[in-house]
Design a protein around this motif. Structure first.
Motif, short mmCIF file in Angstrom:
data_model
loop_
_atom_site.label_atom_id
_atom_site.label_comp_id
_atom_site.label_asym_id
_atom_site.label_seq_id
_atom_site.Cartn_x
_atom_site.Cartn_y
_atom_site.Cartn_z
N ARG A 1 0.88 -1.31 0.20
CA ARG A 1 -0.16 -0.05 0.06
C ARG A 1 0.88 1.22 -0.05
O ARG A 1 0.47 2.14 -0.60
CB ARG A 1 -0.88 -0.10 1.17
N ARG A 2 1.93 1.11 0.74
CA ARG A 2 2.80 2.43 0.87
C ARG A 2 3.56 2.55 -0.55
O ARG A 2 3.75 3.82 -1.01
CB ARG A 2 3.97 2.23 1.92
N GLN A 3 3.81 1.59 -1.14
CA GLN A 3 4.55 1.58 -2.45
C GLN A 3 3.49 2.19 -3.46
O GLN A 3 3.91 3.14 -4.27
CB GLN A 3 4.98 0.11 -2.90
N ASP A 4 2.18 1.79 -3.53
CA ASP A 4 1.27 2.17 -4.48
C ASP A 4 0.82 3.67 -4.01
O ASP A 4 0.78 4.29 -5.25
CB ASP A 4 0.02 1.26 -4.31
N LEU A 5 0.75 4.12 -3.05
CA LEU A 5 0.67 5.43 -2.55
C LEU A 5 1.75 6.16 -3.04
O LEU A 5 1.61 7.46 -3.58
CB LEU A 5 0.04 5.49 -1.08
N ALA A 6 2.89 5.95 -2.96
CA ALA A 6 4.09 6.71 -3.27
C ALA A 6 4.18 6.68 -4.84
O ALA A 6 4.41 7.89 -5.54
CB ALA A 6 5.42 5.97 -2.89
N GLU A 7 3.83 5.53 -5.56
CA GLU A 7 3.91 5.71 -7.09
C GLU A 7 2.85 6.53 -7.68
O GLU A 7 2.68 7.56 -8.31
CB GLU A 7 3.59 4.48 -7.75
N GLU A 8 1.58 6.48 -6.93
CA GLU A 8 0.29 7.42 -7.38
C GLU A 8 0.55 8.92 -6.92
O GLU A 8 0.49 9.67 -7.73
CB GLU A 8 -0.97 7.08 -6.39
N HIS A 9 1.39 9.09 -5.85
CA HIS A 9 2.04 10.59 -5.45
C HIS A 9 2.92 11.03 -6.42
O HIS A 9 2.85 12.06 -7.18
CB HIS A 9 2.58 10.77 -4.25
N GLU A 10 3.81 10.11 -6.94
CA GLU A 10 4.88 10.61 -7.94
C GLU A 10 4.01 10.92 -9.42
O GLU A 10 4.49 11.94 -10.04
CB GLU A 10 5.81 9.38 -8.39
N GLN A 11 2.86 10.06 -9.73
CA GLN A 11 2.14 10.34 -10.95
C GLN A 11 1.57 11.71 -10.69
O GLN A 11 1.48 12.47 -11.92
CB GLN A 11 1.14 9.29 -11.20
N GLU B 1 2.43 14.40 -9.01
CA GLU B 1 3.28 15.32 -9.03
C GLU B 1 3.87 15.42 -10.31
O GLU B 1 4.07 16.69 -10.71
CB GLU B 1 4.29 15.17 -8.25
#
Length: 55
Positions: free
Chosen positions: A38-48, A50
């Motif tokens: 979940r943390r990895q998915d949220l980080a990827e989503e946040h990068e997208q 941004e």
């Protein structure tokens, strides 16, 4: 003939710990894996998000 199982006595503390580890260990590992993903998915989503804002 009586077919009742014989009682072998109480478990040794190490046997109790192993029983608990075998019973609940897989669920603990699964919970950790879910949290990490979940943390990895949220980080990827946040990068997208941004990356889209910079355009």
């Amino acid at each position: 003939m009586n077919v009742t199982p014989l009682h072998l006595g109480s478990l040794h503390p190490i046997e109790q710990a192993l029983t608990l580890a075998l019973a609940f260990g897989p669920f603990v590992v699964l919970g950790i894996v879910v949290l990490v993903r979940r943390r990895q998915d949220l980080a990827e989503e946040h990068e997208q998000v941004e990356g889209q804002r910079e355009r």
